[in-house]
Design an enzyme around this catalytic site. Structure first.
Site, PDB file in Angstrom:
ATOM      1  N   ASN A 169      38.725  11.884   0.163  1.00  0.00           N
ATOM      2  CA  ASN A 169      39.886  11.120   0.642  1.00  0.00           C
ATOM      3  C   ASN A 169      39.365   9.822   1.268  1.00  0.00           C
ATOM      4  OD1 ASN A 169      41.810  10.078   2.512  1.00  0.00           O
ATOM      5  ND2 ASN A 169      42.955  11.987   2.388  1.00  0.00           N
ATOM      6  N   ASP A 194      41.212   7.299   2.573  1.00  0.00           N
ATOM      7  CA  ASP A 194      42.217   6.632   3.413  1.00  0.00           C
ATOM      8  C   ASP A 194      41.596   5.811   4.540  1.00  0.00           C
ATOM      9  OD1 ASP A 194      44.131   7.955   1.936  1.00  0.00           O
ATOM     10  OD2 ASP A 194      44.669   9.378   3.521  1.00  0.00           O
ATOM     11  N   HIS A 195      40.566   6.377   5.169  1.00  0.00           N
ATOM     12  CA  HIS A 195      40.088   5.719   6.394  1.00  0.00           C
ATOM     13  C   HIS A 195      39.162   4.547   6.139  1.00  0.00           C
ATOM     14  CE1 HIS A 195      42.566   8.223   8.671  1.00  0.00           C
ATOM     15  NE2 HIS A 195      41.995   9.333   8.255  1.00  0.00           N
ATOM     16  N   ARG A 206      41.288  -5.225  10.790  1.00  0.00           N
ATOM     17  CA  ARG A 206      41.018  -6.651  10.846  1.00  0.00           C
ATOM     18  C   ARG A 206      41.838  -7.475   9.861  1.00  0.00           C
ATOM     19  NH1 ARG A 206      36.293  -8.652  13.495  1.00  0.00           N
ATOM     20  NH2 ARG A 206      36.462  -7.600  15.495  1.00  0.00           N
ATOM     21  N   HIS A 253      46.364   8.886   0.381  1.00  0.00           N
ATOM     22  CA  HIS A 253      47.687   9.195   0.935  1.00  0.00           C
ATOM     23  C   HIS A 253      48.433   7.888   1.168  1.00  0.00           C
ATOM     24  CE1 HIS A 253      50.033  11.509   4.344  1.00  0.00           C
ATOM     25  NE2 HIS A 253      50.831  10.932   3.466  1.00  0.00           N
ATOM     26  N   ARG A 276      51.154   6.542   2.841  1.00  0.00           N
ATOM     27  CA  ARG A 276      52.121   6.938   3.879  1.00  0.00           C
ATOM     28  C   ARG A 276      53.292   5.976   3.860  1.00  0.00           C
ATOM     29  NH1 ARG A 276      49.704  10.714   7.871  1.00  0.00           N
ATOM     30  NH2 ARG A 276      51.691  10.506   8.929  1.00  0.00           N
ATOM     31  N   ARG A 278      50.086   2.756   6.816  1.00  0.00           N
ATOM     32  CA  ARG A 278      49.129   2.469   7.890  1.00  0.00           C
ATOM     33  C   ARG A 278      47.699   2.358   7.378  1.00  0.00           C
ATOM     34  NH1 ARG A 278      49.209   8.176  11.141  1.00  0.00           N
ATOM     35  NH2 ARG A 278      51.411   7.703  11.224  1.00  0.00           N
ATOM     36  N   HIS A 279      47.409   3.018   6.250  1.00  0.00           N
ATOM     37  CA  HIS A 279      46.059   2.827   5.678  1.00  0.00           C
ATOM     38  C   HIS A 279      46.164   2.397   4.209  1.00  0.00           C
ATOM     39  CE1 HIS A 279      46.772   7.093   4.984  1.00  0.00           C
ATOM     40  NE2 HIS A 279      46.426   7.448   6.212  1.00  0.00           N
ATOM     41  N   GLU A 311      48.509  11.810  -2.296  1.00  0.00           N
ATOM     42  CA  GLU A 311      49.266  12.546  -1.271  1.00  0.00           C
ATOM     43  C   GLU A 311      50.496  11.734  -0.926  1.00  0.00           C
ATOM     44  OE1 GLU A 311      46.824  13.231   2.098  1.00  0.00           O
ATOM     45  OE2 GLU A 311      45.403  14.451   1.000  1.00  0.00           O
ATOM     46  N   THR A 364      47.726  12.378  12.192  1.00  0.00           N
ATOM     47  CA  THR A 364      47.342  12.870  10.866  1.00  0.00           C
ATOM     48  C   THR A 364      48.340  13.961  10.483  1.00  0.00           C
ATOM     49  OG1 THR A 364      45.528  13.784   9.548  1.00  0.00           O
ATOM     50  CG2 THR A 364      45.730  14.573  11.829  1.00  0.00           C
ATOM     51  N   THR A 365      48.209  14.496   9.268  1.00  0.00           N
ATOM     52  CA  THR A 365      49.169  15.496   8.805  1.00  0.00           C
ATOM     53  C   THR A 365      48.994  16.770   9.626  1.00  0.00           C
ATOM     54  OG1 THR A 365      48.822  14.518   6.646  1.00  0.00           O
ATOM     55  CG2 THR A 365      50.103  16.533   6.709  1.00  0.00           C
ATOM     56  N   GLU A 404      47.559  23.534  -1.716  1.00  0.00           N
ATOM     57  CA  GLU A 404      46.400  23.147  -0.902  1.00  0.00           C
ATOM     58  C   GLU A 404      46.598  23.772   0.472  1.00  0.00           C
ATOM     59  OE1 GLU A 404      44.867  19.169  -1.133  1.00  0.00           O
ATOM     60  OE2 GLU A 404      44.210  19.219   0.956  1.00  0.00           O
ATOM     61  N   HIS A 437      41.488  19.652   5.256  1.00  0.00           N
ATOM     62  CA  HIS A 437      41.867  19.094   6.561  1.00  0.00           C
ATOM     63  C   HIS A 437      40.880  19.530   7.627  1.00  0.00           C
ATOM     64  CE1 HIS A 437      44.207  17.255   9.727  1.00  0.00           C
ATOM     65  NE2 HIS A 437      44.882  16.652   8.774  1.00  0.00           N
ATOM     66  N   GLY A 438      40.242  18.537   8.215  1.00  0.00           N
ATOM     67  CA  GLY A 438      39.337  18.782   9.337  1.00  0.00           C
ATOM     68  C   GLY A 438      38.005  19.397   8.943  1.00  0.00           C
ATOM     69  N   GLY A 498      38.174  14.000   4.034  1.00  0.00           N
ATOM     70  CA  GLY A 498      38.250  12.565   4.253  1.00  0.00           C
ATOM     71  C   GLY A 498      37.613  12.068   5.532  1.00  0.00           C
ATOM     72  N   HIS A 499      38.243  12.386   6.651  1.00  0.00           N
ATOM     73  CA  HIS A 499      37.880  11.743   7.910  1.00  0.00           C
ATOM     74  C   HIS A 499      36.396  11.903   8.252  1.00  0.00           C
ATOM     75  CE1 HIS A 499      37.666  11.384  12.356  1.00  0.00           C
ATOM     76  NE2 HIS A 499      38.463  10.371  12.119  1.00  0.00           N
TER      77      HIS A 499
HETATM   78  N1  PXP Z   1      44.387  17.278   2.467  1.00  0.00           N
HETATM   79  C1  PXP Z   1      45.558  16.741   2.882  1.00  0.00           C
HETATM   80  C2  PXP Z   1      46.808  17.162   2.203  1.00  0.00           C
HETATM   81  C3  PXP Z   1      45.586  15.785   3.910  1.00  0.00           C
HETATM   82  O1  PXP Z   1      46.752  15.256   4.315  1.00  0.00           O
HETATM   83  C4  PXP Z   1      44.358  15.373   4.484  1.00  0.00           C
HETATM   84  C5  PXP Z   1      44.352  14.325   5.544  1.00  0.00           C
HETATM   85  O2  PXP Z   1      44.877  13.143   5.038  1.00  0.00           O
HETATM   86  C6  PXP Z   1      43.177  15.957   3.998  1.00  0.00           C
HETATM   87  C7  PXP Z   1      43.229  16.925   3.013  1.00  0.00           C
HETATM   88  C8  PXP Z   1      41.848  15.562   4.515  1.00  0.00           C
HETATM   89  O3  PXP Z   1      41.708  15.829   5.871  1.00  0.00           O
HETATM   90  P1  PXP Z   1      40.520  15.205   6.681  1.00  0.00           P
HETATM   91  O4  PXP Z   1      40.709  13.712   6.663  1.00  0.00           O
HETATM   92  O5  PXP Z   1      40.661  15.785   8.041  1.00  0.00           O
HETATM   93  O6  PXP Z   1      39.253  15.610   5.995  1.00  0.00           O
END
Ligand code: PXP
Length: 236
Positions: A7, A9-10, A18, A43, A45, A49-50, A70, A100-101, A151, A186-187, A208-209
Site C-alpha cells: 500500500n 498511500d503514505h 509539501r 486507497h 479516500r 488526503r493522500h 480501496e 486510518t480505517t 480481507e 492492517h498494522g 502499507g504504513h
Molecule cells: N488493508 C486495508 C483495507 C486498509 O485500509 C489498510 C490501511 O489503508 C491496509 C490494509 C494497510 O494497513 P497498514 O497501512 O496499517 O499496513
C-alpha cells in the site's frame, strides 16, 4: 503461495505535506514491484488526503502488476473504479475524522446498499473484496453478496488484543469454507507478520504504513524483500 500487496498511500501523504510532485507514489509502486511485491494497493479516500485521482490512473497505467483499489461504497467511488478498472476493489468503511480505517465494513448491516455496488464491479470484471473483522456473520454476508474476497482486518491483533489471533485463524477457515479468497492486513510489521502469514488459508497480505516508514531508514526495496522473506519463512 502467499502474495504481498504494498500500500503506497503514505508516499502520497509525504508528498502532500509539501505539495508538488515528490515523492512520487508511482515510482514507489514500480520500485515495490521490482523488489518482488505481487501487487499495489491504493486507497482513494473521499477527502483525497493522500492518493488522488491522477495517482490512481498513473499507477494503473504504470505498473505491470495487479492494482487493488480501496474505496468507500459510494456512487462517486464506484464511477471512478469503473473508469479505472483495477484488478480488484476492496470496499472499506470510511469516516472523515478517522486517522486510518478503524474497523471492518459492516457488510451484514448494509447488504441492500452494497449489493448493487458489488454487482456493478463484478459485471465490469473487477474482483470485489470486503474489508471485514473476522466475524462469522460478516463473512457469511460477504459470501451472500457474491464477493470474491474478504480481507480480514488485523488491526486489533496488531494492537495486541487477547484472542485476536485465534479470531483471525477461525475467520480465515470460515471464509475459505464459504468459498471466499482470504486476504489480511492492517498494522502489520516485521514483528507481528509471521503469525498471520502462517494462517494457511490467507493468500495475500496488504501492508502499507510500516513499509513506507521503514523505507525511510533502509529503502523500499530492502523492506519489501524482508517482508517476502518473513512471509515465506512463516509459510514453510
Ligand atoms: N488493508 C486495508 C483495507 C486498509 O485500509 C489498510 C490501511 O489503508 C491496509 C490494509 C494497510 O494497513 P497498514 O497501512 O496499517 O499496513
Amino acid at each position: 503461495m502467499l502474495r504481498l500487496g504494498v500500500n503506497i498511500d503514505h508516499v502520497a501523504t509525504i508528498r502532500n505535506a509539501r505539495g508538488g510532485l515528490n515523492p512520487d507514489p508511482l515510482r514507489a509502486a514500480q520500485q515495490a514491484i521490482a523488489a518482488g511485491a505481487n501487487g499495489i494497493t491504493a486507497h482513494l479516500r473521499e477527502d483525497r488526503r493522500h492518493i488522488r485521482d491522477a495517482d490512481l490512473a498513473a499507477i494503473k497505467g504504470g505498473i505491470n502488476a495487479p492494482l487493488n483499489m480501496e474505496m468507500a461504497a459510494t456512487d462517486e467511488m464506484l464511477r471512478i473504479a469503473l473508469e479505472t478498472k483495477p484488478n480488484a476493489c476492496c470496499l472499506v468503511p470510511e469516516k472523515r475524522t478517522e486517522v486510518t480505517t478503524e474497523g471492518g465494513l459492516d457488510v451484514a448491516g448494509q447488504e441492500a446498499h452494497l449489493s448493487p455496488i458489488v454487482a456493478a464491479l463484478r459485471a465490469a470484471g473487477i474482483r470485489v473484496s470486503m474489508f471485514v473483522d473476522p466475524d462469522a456473520h460478516q463473512l457469511e454476508a460477504s459470501a451472500r453478496l457474491g464477493a470474491d474476497i474478504v480481507e480480514l482486518h488485523t488491526g486489533a491483533y496488531a494492537e495486541g488484543r487477547a484472542g485476536e489471533l485465534e479470531r483471525l485463524i477461525a475467520g480465515a477457515a470460515r471464509a475459505h469454507a464459504l468459498g471466499l479468497e482470504v486476504h489480511a492486513g492492517h498494522g502489520l510489521t516485521y514483528d507481528n507478520v509471521s503469525a498471520v502469514a502462517a494462517i494457511p488459508q490467507v493468500m495475500e497480505l496488504n501492508i502499507g504504513h510500516f513499509i513506507i516508514g521503514e523505507a525511510v531508514f533502509t529503502g523500499l526495496d530492502v523492506v519489501v524483500r524482508e517482508f517476502l522473506r518473513l512471509m515465506n519463512l512463516a509459510r514453510q
